[in-house]
Design a protein around this motif. Structure first.
Motif, PDB file in Angstrom:
ATOM      1  N   SER A  93       0.835  -1.203   0.000  1.00 30.70           N
ATOM      2  CA  SER A  93       0.000   0.000   0.000  1.00 30.70           C
ATOM      3  C   SER A  93       0.873   1.257   0.000  1.00 30.70           C
ATOM      4  N   PHE A 135       1.173   3.050  -3.341  1.00 31.40           N
ATOM      5  CA  PHE A 135       0.100   3.925  -3.824  1.00 31.40           C
ATOM      6  C   PHE A 135       0.150   5.326  -3.228  1.00 31.40           C
ATOM      7  N   VAL A 136       0.667   5.429  -2.028  1.00 30.78           N
ATOM      8  CA  VAL A 136       0.721   6.762  -1.421  1.00 30.78           C
ATOM      9  C   VAL A 136       2.108   7.372  -1.528  1.00 30.78           C
ATOM     10  N   GLY A 189       2.302  10.933  -2.961  1.00 29.47           N
ATOM     11  CA  GLY A 189       1.773  11.921  -2.022  1.00 29.47           C
ATOM     12  C   GLY A 189       2.715  12.153  -0.854  1.00 29.47           C
TER      13      GLY A 189
END
Lengths: 335, 335
Positions: free
Chosen positions: B261, B264-265, B268
């Motif tokens: 996960s 995916f971040v 950001g």
């Protein structure tokens, strides 16, 4: 042992205070004595199914409350009938073994100093707060005295050492002096003087100056500073942490995929947030006061109050106050 | 316009300094003048394919370097032949329009004050650092003067106002006074006096006391404080941010699913990290000095140096120094 609770002070008083203290009464071997408005407490407890009809919960009526806006000295003047003032007077008279309040810090400090009194020989009492960094660090003074004489820093270091040894079981706590550089010549003239005094004190394991940049990574167990700088450190740490956590939330909420991945790290993030939740650490003792006074965070919820009671019990059991008194001047308590 | 660069000072000097300034020479309409050891600079540039044989890059030899351990006054004494001292003397003599250094802050401040001089009427120059919070805030003094007289706070507020208006285009920058409570009676006696003076000054849009807890959430554009507290704020913000980001990394690295996960971040999170990367903001001007002196972060990489040059150009173009001089005492520069 009897824990006196200021039921009326704090952002979430009286409901969360009553709830938390009742939880403590059920969990710990202690007696809880609420100080506050009798009708309010009884009604709130009944409306919220809080069990206060236990043999180890008692209630003492007081008619007023010190607000966050009241001046520190209101505790001994116009609000000497407040829950805080009544509790402190009971503590001073030996009608309780510790006092816990989530109220006005200035008033609690003034009241503790004027009503309960400092340990003989202690120049300045201080608010001692544990910051949950990589290695928990006891920050003192974290808000009581905006300025301190050099000798008071040394006493703060001594009291902090005793606290971290007794409560956290660290054999020889490392003491740092908050400053703007590592070299002994850094900072104000006062801090240069304090550095020399700390270095020469045989009861202190002095590690030198500590900078803000390294502080979170665990460089000392006790950090001494004046109450102005200490309060800035405490509040800025809180501010920067909550700001960054809010920015990270934004990252996760930016689209569906990142939202989905948030599910997988949710537990870890919640644990992280809880680590930095002040309610886990209970309250901050007023070190140097001749009897245990614990300042709970103004925004304390029930869990924080329960933890503050547990902390008060530990504070009594470890005999920290007697150890401080032995160090400052023989065995006498109170000025 | 000619930007003087201290090529020898800083954690990553001279390589990253040369690289960054060469990038600036290629990107901006300016002339770069390196001050440092000629052989070292020429050899390093050649080994690392840094293009310094441009018409707008020149080099002035200097034989020594001020280290982080040197005393502030070394810049005018035993190390008056250092890259920093030579650069400051050239700036004072009008042989350059601005000076950028990533070196010893104390020495740079002392040299700027003693060699370049303050703007006439300015009591204390200050290091002014932009902290990239929700709303960028100019913190001054962020490290030059550990103590300040009351009048100096007012001048800091005035200079900060001019800076944020000129560089950030904020018509009426809001000024906050760093303190431990919102009420005007909070803090030391000195700060209570400063509060009253700031409130009465018609050139300042004073918003009152600002606490550390609210600071990151955008409560003011300019934050005035003494250099001791300012330096603590700056370093603690850096420390708490990097500590929290490292803890979050741990959350992601705890197992395979959270690691996945993290992908995916990642973007950001990298953006977030970059936002708080000091290299994006370049350097901190020494406000109150009669010519532009820019302190780049000690750990500056090439990108940070390039940005510091861009900032120096902006500082010159906006005429901030003339505006400050008009406010303090007529139009004269230099004491």
């Amino acid at each position: 042992m009897k824990i006196l609770i200021d039921a009326m002070s704090g952002d979430n008083a009286p409901l969360e205070i009553i709830r938390g203290a009742a939880m403590a009464a059920a969990a710990y071997d202690c007696e809880i004595m609420f100080i506050g408005d009798e009708d309010t407490i009884v009604n709130l407890a009944s409306e919220n199914n809080i069990e206060i009809n236990r043999s180890n919960i008692k209630l003492v009526h007081s008619s007023s409350v010190i607000s966050m806006e009241d001046a520190p000295l209101s505790v001994v003047r116009e609000k000497s009938d407040s829950s805080m003032a009544v509790g402190l007077k009971m503590l001073a008279a030996g009608e309780g073994d510790a006092f816990v309040s989530a109220g006005n810090t200035g008033a609690l400090y003034a009241g503790a100093t004027l009503i309960v009194r400092r340990i003989k020989g202690v120049k300045k009492a201080a608010i001692a707060t544990v910051i949950p960094f990589a290695r928990p660090v006891l920050l003192l003074d974290s808000g009581a005295n905006v300025e301190l004489p050099a000798e008071a820093y040394v006493q703060l270091a001594q009291m902090g050492t005793i606290y971290m040894r007794s409560i956290f079981g660290i054999p020889s706590p490392e003491v740092g002096l908050l400053n703007i550089g590592a070299e002994r010549t850094k900072g104000t003239k006062l801090l240069v003087e304090v550095y020399n005094m700390l270095e020469q004190d045989p009861t202190i394991n002095f590690k030198g100056n500590v900078e803000g940049k390294e502080l979170p990574f665990g460089v000392c167990d006790v950090l001494v500073t004046d109450g102005f700088t200490g309060n800035i450190v405490l509040k800025l740490t809180e501010g920067v942490s909550s700001f960054l956590l809010s920015k990270i939330k934004e990252v996760f909420y930016s689209n569906l995929i990142t939202k989905a991945s948030a599910l997988f790290v949710k537990k870890g993030m919640t644990n992280l947030k809880n680590e930095y939740n002040s309610s886990q650490y209970g309250g901050a003792p007023l070190l140097g006061i001749s009897r245990p006074v614990i300042k709970a965070h103004g925004s304390s919820d029930a869990e924080a109050i329960k933890n503050a009671v547990r902390q008060a019990i530990g504070y009594i059991n470890t005999g920290i106050i007697y150890e401080i008194a032995r160090l400052t001047v023989g065995d006498e308590l109170g000025e």
